[in-house]
Structures are given as structure tokens and as C-alpha cells.
Design a protein around this motif. Sequence first.
Motif, mmCIF file in Angstrom:
data_model
loop_
_atom_site.group_PDB
_atom_site.id
_atom_site.type_symbol
_atom_site.label_atom_id
_atom_site.label_comp_id
_atom_site.label_asym_id
_atom_site.label_seq_id
_atom_site.Cartn_x
_atom_site.Cartn_y
_atom_site.Cartn_z
ATOM 1 N N GLY A 114 0.789 -1.218 0.000
ATOM 2 C CA GLY A 114 0.000 0.000 0.000
ATOM 3 C C GLY A 114 0.820 1.266 0.000
ATOM 4 N N HIS A 115 2.048 1.203 -0.519
ATOM 5 C CA HIS A 115 2.950 2.342 -0.486
ATOM 6 C C HIS A 115 2.374 3.486 -1.310
ATOM 7 C CE1 HIS A 115 6.486 4.787 -1.471
ATOM 8 N NE2 HIS A 115 7.043 4.278 -0.387
ATOM 9 N N GLY A 116 2.378 4.702 -0.724
ATOM 10 C CA GLY A 116 1.992 5.875 -1.479
ATOM 11 C C GLY A 116 0.507 6.053 -1.676
ATOM 12 N N GLN A 117 -0.321 5.565 -0.759
ATOM 13 C CA GLN A 117 -1.765 5.738 -0.854
ATOM 14 C C GLN A 117 -2.248 6.620 0.294
ATOM 15 O OE1 GLN A 117 -3.502 1.831 -0.859
ATOM 16 N NE2 GLN A 117 -2.724 1.319 -2.885
ATOM 17 N N TRP A 118 -3.246 7.470 -0.002
ATOM 18 C CA TRP A 118 -3.842 8.301 1.043
ATOM 19 C C TRP A 118 -4.678 7.437 1.975
ATOM 20 C CZ3 TRP A 118 -2.059 12.932 1.973
ATOM 21 C CH2 TRP A 118 -1.505 13.689 0.947
ATOM 22 N N VAL A 119 -4.429 7.568 3.266
ATOM 23 C CA VAL A 119 -5.141 6.799 4.280
ATOM 24 C C VAL A 119 -5.892 7.788 5.170
ATOM 25 C CG1 VAL A 119 -4.924 5.191 6.211
ATOM 26 C CG2 VAL A 119 -3.375 5.003 4.242
ATOM 27 N N PRO A 120 -7.219 7.714 5.238
ATOM 28 C CA PRO A 120 -7.981 8.676 6.060
ATOM 29 C C PRO A 120 -8.050 8.257 7.525
ATOM 30 C CG PRO A 120 -9.479 7.220 4.880
ATOM 31 C CD PRO A 120 -8.091 6.819 4.459
ATOM 32 N N ASP A 177 13.952 4.884 -1.989
ATOM 33 C CA ASP A 177 14.997 3.876 -1.909
ATOM 34 C C ASP A 177 15.732 3.834 -3.247
ATOM 35 O OD1 ASP A 177 13.475 2.248 -3.694
ATOM 36 O OD2 ASP A 177 12.432 1.317 -2.005
ATOM 37 N N ASN A 178 16.631 2.885 -3.380
ATOM 38 C CA ASN A 178 17.426 2.782 -4.599
ATOM 39 C C ASN A 178 16.968 1.641 -5.498
ATOM 40 O OD1 ASN A 178 19.442 4.937 -4.196
ATOM 41 N ND2 ASN A 178 19.985 3.741 -2.378
ATOM 42 N N ARG A 179 15.707 1.227 -5.308
ATOM 43 C CA ARG A 179 15.180 0.139 -6.125
ATOM 44 C C ARG A 179 13.885 0.552 -6.807
ATOM 45 N NH1 ARG A 179 15.102 -5.093 -2.443
ATOM 46 N NH2 ARG A 179 14.784 -6.090 -4.469
ATOM 47 N N ARG A 180 12.760 0.454 -6.107
ATOM 48 C CA ARG A 180 11.464 0.714 -6.748
ATOM 49 C C ARG A 180 10.938 2.121 -6.532
ATOM 50 N NH1 ARG A 180 7.375 -3.685 -4.798
ATOM 51 N NH2 ARG A 180 8.386 -3.204 -2.807
ATOM 52 N N HIS A 181 11.395 2.794 -5.498
ATOM 53 C CA HIS A 181 10.838 4.110 -5.153
ATOM 54 C C HIS A 181 11.951 5.161 -5.169
ATOM 55 C CE1 HIS A 181 7.184 2.005 -4.092
ATOM 56 N NE2 HIS A 181 7.882 1.211 -3.308
ATOM 57 N N THR A 182 12.564 5.309 -6.313
ATOM 58 C CA THR A 182 13.764 6.139 -6.404
ATOM 59 C C THR A 182 13.476 7.635 -6.367
ATOM 60 O OG1 THR A 182 13.655 5.991 -8.809
ATOM 61 C CG2 THR A 182 15.038 4.376 -7.668
ATOM 62 N N ASP A 183 12.269 8.065 -6.760
ATOM 63 C CA ASP A 183 11.985 9.503 -6.800
ATOM 64 C C ASP A 183 10.604 9.846 -6.256
ATOM 65 O OD1 ASP A 183 10.431 8.465 -8.830
ATOM 66 O OD2 ASP A 183 10.912 10.028 -10.278
ATOM 67 N N ASP A 184 10.044 8.978 -5.416
ATOM 68 C CA ASP A 184 8.663 9.171 -4.963
ATOM 69 C C ASP A 184 8.475 10.464 -4.182
ATOM 70 O OD1 ASP A 184 8.605 6.626 -6.010
ATOM 71 O OD2 ASP A 184 7.318 5.806 -4.444
ATOM 72 N N PRO A 213 21.028 16.425 -3.590
ATOM 73 C CA PRO A 213 21.336 15.188 -4.308
ATOM 74 C C PRO A 213 21.380 13.952 -3.429
ATOM 75 C CG PRO A 213 22.717 16.960 -5.126
ATOM 76 C CD PRO A 213 21.975 17.513 -3.941
ATOM 77 N N LEU A 214 21.889 14.067 -2.195
ATOM 78 C CA LEU A 214 21.970 12.885 -1.346
ATOM 79 C C LEU A 214 20.587 12.329 -1.041
ATOM 80 C CD1 LEU A 214 24.791 13.798 1.207
ATOM 81 C CD2 LEU A 214 24.884 12.089 -0.612
ATOM 82 N N SER A 215 19.675 13.196 -0.577
ATOM 83 C CA SER A 215 18.351 12.727 -0.191
ATOM 84 C C SER A 215 17.502 12.334 -1.392
ATOM 85 C CB SER A 215 17.618 13.801 0.617
ATOM 86 O OG SER A 215 18.069 13.828 1.957
ATOM 87 N N LEU A 216 17.606 13.081 -2.487
ATOM 88 C CA LEU A 216 16.725 12.848 -3.623
ATOM 89 C C LEU A 216 17.215 11.748 -4.549
ATOM 90 C CD1 LEU A 216 15.788 16.532 -4.555
ATOM 91 C CD2 LEU A 216 14.451 14.887 -3.233
ATOM 92 N N SER A 217 18.498 11.372 -4.462
ATOM 93 C CA SER A 217 19.028 10.398 -5.416
ATOM 94 C C SER A 217 19.809 9.248 -4.797
ATOM 95 C CB SER A 217 19.945 11.110 -6.426
ATOM 96 O OG SER A 217 19.244 12.074 -7.158
ATOM 97 N N LEU A 218 20.133 9.307 -3.498
ATOM 98 C CA LEU A 218 21.012 8.288 -2.937
ATOM 99 C C LEU A 218 20.521 7.680 -1.623
ATOM 100 C CD1 LEU A 218 24.412 10.105 -3.643
ATOM 101 C CD2 LEU A 218 23.559 8.068 -4.804
#
Length: 416
Positions: free
Chosen positions: A2-8, A204-211, A314-319
Motif C-alpha cells: 500500500g505504499h503511497g496511498q492516502w489513508v484517512p 529507496d534505490n530500487r522501486r521508489h527512487t523519486d517518490d 542530491p543525497l536525499s533525492l538520489s542516494l
Amino acid sequence: MGHGQWVPGNRVDLLENGEEFYPRLYEAIGQAKKEVVIETFILFEDPVGKELHAALVAAAKRGVRVDVLVDGFGSPDLSVEFLKELKDAGVNLRVFDPGTRLLGQRLNLIRRMHRKIAVIDAERAFVGGINFSHDHLRSFGHMAKQDYTVELTGPIVTEIHRFVLHAIAVGAKGSRWFRRRLRETEPSSLPDAGPAEVMFVTRDNRRHTDDIERHYRAAIRSARHRIVIANAYFFPGYRLIKALRRAARRGVDVRLILQGEPDMPIVKTAASLLYHHLLHAGVKIYEYCERPLHGKVALVDDVWSTVGSSNLDPLSLSLNLEANVMVRDRAFNEELWRNLDNLMSNSCKSIETGELSTEWSGWRLVRSFFVFHFLRYYPSWAGWLPRHVPRMQPPEAQWPQLIQVEKGEDSQPGRA
């Protein structure tokens, strides 16, 4: 998951600095009945770290399952006595990517575990930017940091709890352990606790690289009258800068609160390279000058807000591995606005175009060209950096002297 879903149905409480965060967390740990899980970039053996240490040891001794994950780069210097007391009490301590030193220098500089999360009994969670170190308290002095965390109750805690357990399982334990821990500790459902819709977003550095960055950009594009971003390390990608400039040009009141009294001078130097570009588009820039700014918060219009561990650099957004919560709630947005407005009114210097360097415009043009293209392409360049898969390991991997101490104790007369 359920990553990235709005939860009320959630309650979100803003906690400013260690003065508000630490007592609330220690109270929660003291009331824990089943489980405490903590992830942190920094754990220092100072007054704050020792107070957390005492709370965790006490919880473990009364039968609470305690799991702690620290980063190998951020938490390098814990004593054997400090670690052994945790282990003897039953605290499960793990280290993310333990690092070796060369000539005294740490080499594990990139792809750090930068999250700051705590979950108590799968019913109460804390997410933000505050580490466990004395410099998050005003008693530290003029270099004490300004920062924020949120306390969450309600259904979103289930998602955060699943995330932190899954991180342990992936790093060390496996899927069977994960499912068993969920059965043992997670409530079947959590009741609504408040009006806020919350989304838990990680990088993360796999599936959620720029969420996290994508959610920032989406909120900025949707802005109609107000954007306020307070961020300690500000050197974002080209698309986010472009979105801020476009928002300002269409009449949105865009304000940035950045470091004026930085903990690292290069931080202010890097951000200031963007000042001309932003100010000429109508973005207002405020430098927080009372002490170092360490916050990573933002709000858009009257409903959307975010608090977390992710800087806009760059560290937080890409690494790094990061975690933020996005919140849709008018009351929380208003509370955060009042807090940031107070900073801008009483503790910040407004940067005006006329105050900027009058250096030769040709050099500024050349420099802007290189900064522009670095911002445009650094997310793809980050992929060229070493892509080892950091592992969570027991503390002996970071502090091998622990092994020697235990061997020495085992060899003592009278020890079984």
C-alpha cells in the motif's frame, strides 16, 4: 504494502525540536506493552542517546520486543559498554552498512539509511527529521538545530509498522519472520483517530527512487496561493526548481526558508548559487539565522503538508533511504504555517536581489550554465555511483571489539 496511498482517519501532532519530541517518545516507550521499533541515522552516546538507551533497556527488561536500526556512517562511535548493555537487556540492534575506516576516515559516504522512524506497539508512530543527539536540544547552545517530527495515530500507523518490519525482514530475517511478527504484534485494525488523510512515502534505490520528489512537484504544480518550504540542505533537481519558478510567475506566494547559520558552510554556498535564478522569478528566500536549520517540512495552500527526513539535495533525492509523511488536513497545515511564519517573522533574514553579489555578470552566466545542467542531470548521474546493496548487520560488524569483550567474559573463571 500500500505504499503511497492516502489513508484517512488519522491524528497528526507536530513536534518541534527535541524538547517536544523526546519526552513524547520516551513516554510512549515507557507505556509499550509488546514492541518498540526505531530507525535512526544518528545515535550518539551523549545525554540524549543515554536517555534513549535507558528507556530501551527498561522496555526490553520488562518483556517488550525492541528492535533498533542505526546507520553505520551516522552512528560510528558507540562504546562497548553502551552496546553491551543493550544486548544484555535483549535489545535487537542492527547496523545499516557498517563501514571500515582508512587512515581514520569513514568510506561509506553514500546510500545511507537516513530515515527517522519509531513505531510503538503498532499503534503509535513518529516520523520526521530529528536524530538522537544532544544538538537537537537548545541546551546544546548556539549550534542546536531547528527541526520537526510528527506523532501519528490512526490507520496510517499500520502501513508504517509494516514498512519498518519489512525493512528488518529484507535485511536480515526473511518473509516467514515478517509474517509471524505481523501476526504477533499488529492489531487487526486501528480505529480512526482524527480527520487527517496521510500518505507514507519513502525513497529507496530500487522501486521508489523519486517518490518523495514527485509528490513535492505535484503539490507545487497544484498550488494556487501559497508554498512554504523549510529545508536544511537545498539543492534540488531541475524539475523542482522549474516548478517553483513557474508557481511564482503565476502569482503563487512562494517562500523558501534555508540555512543562514549552517552547520556546514558548503550548504549555504550551494544554495546561494540558486538565489539569482529563484529571486528573479519571484520566489522569496529567507535565511534562518538563529541557529542551524535541520528541518525538512513544507506546506502548499491550506491543506497539503509534509514532514520527514528528506532534504531537497542530491543525497536525499538520489542516494539516501528516506521517509516522509504527506498530510492533507487544514488544521495541521495551519499549525505548521503559524510555526514557519513565526520563524520568518522573528528568526530569519529576507534575501533581496540587491544584496546579492555584484560579481561580473559574464561569470555568473557561466556558473549558472553549469549549475543548471548539473541540476538537470544529477539524478541520472547518481546511478553511476557504487550500487552495492547495503545490508543490515549485527553490531559486531561495526564494532568488532564487542566480540573480544564477550570472548574475554566467557573465559573468566566461573562463567558457563
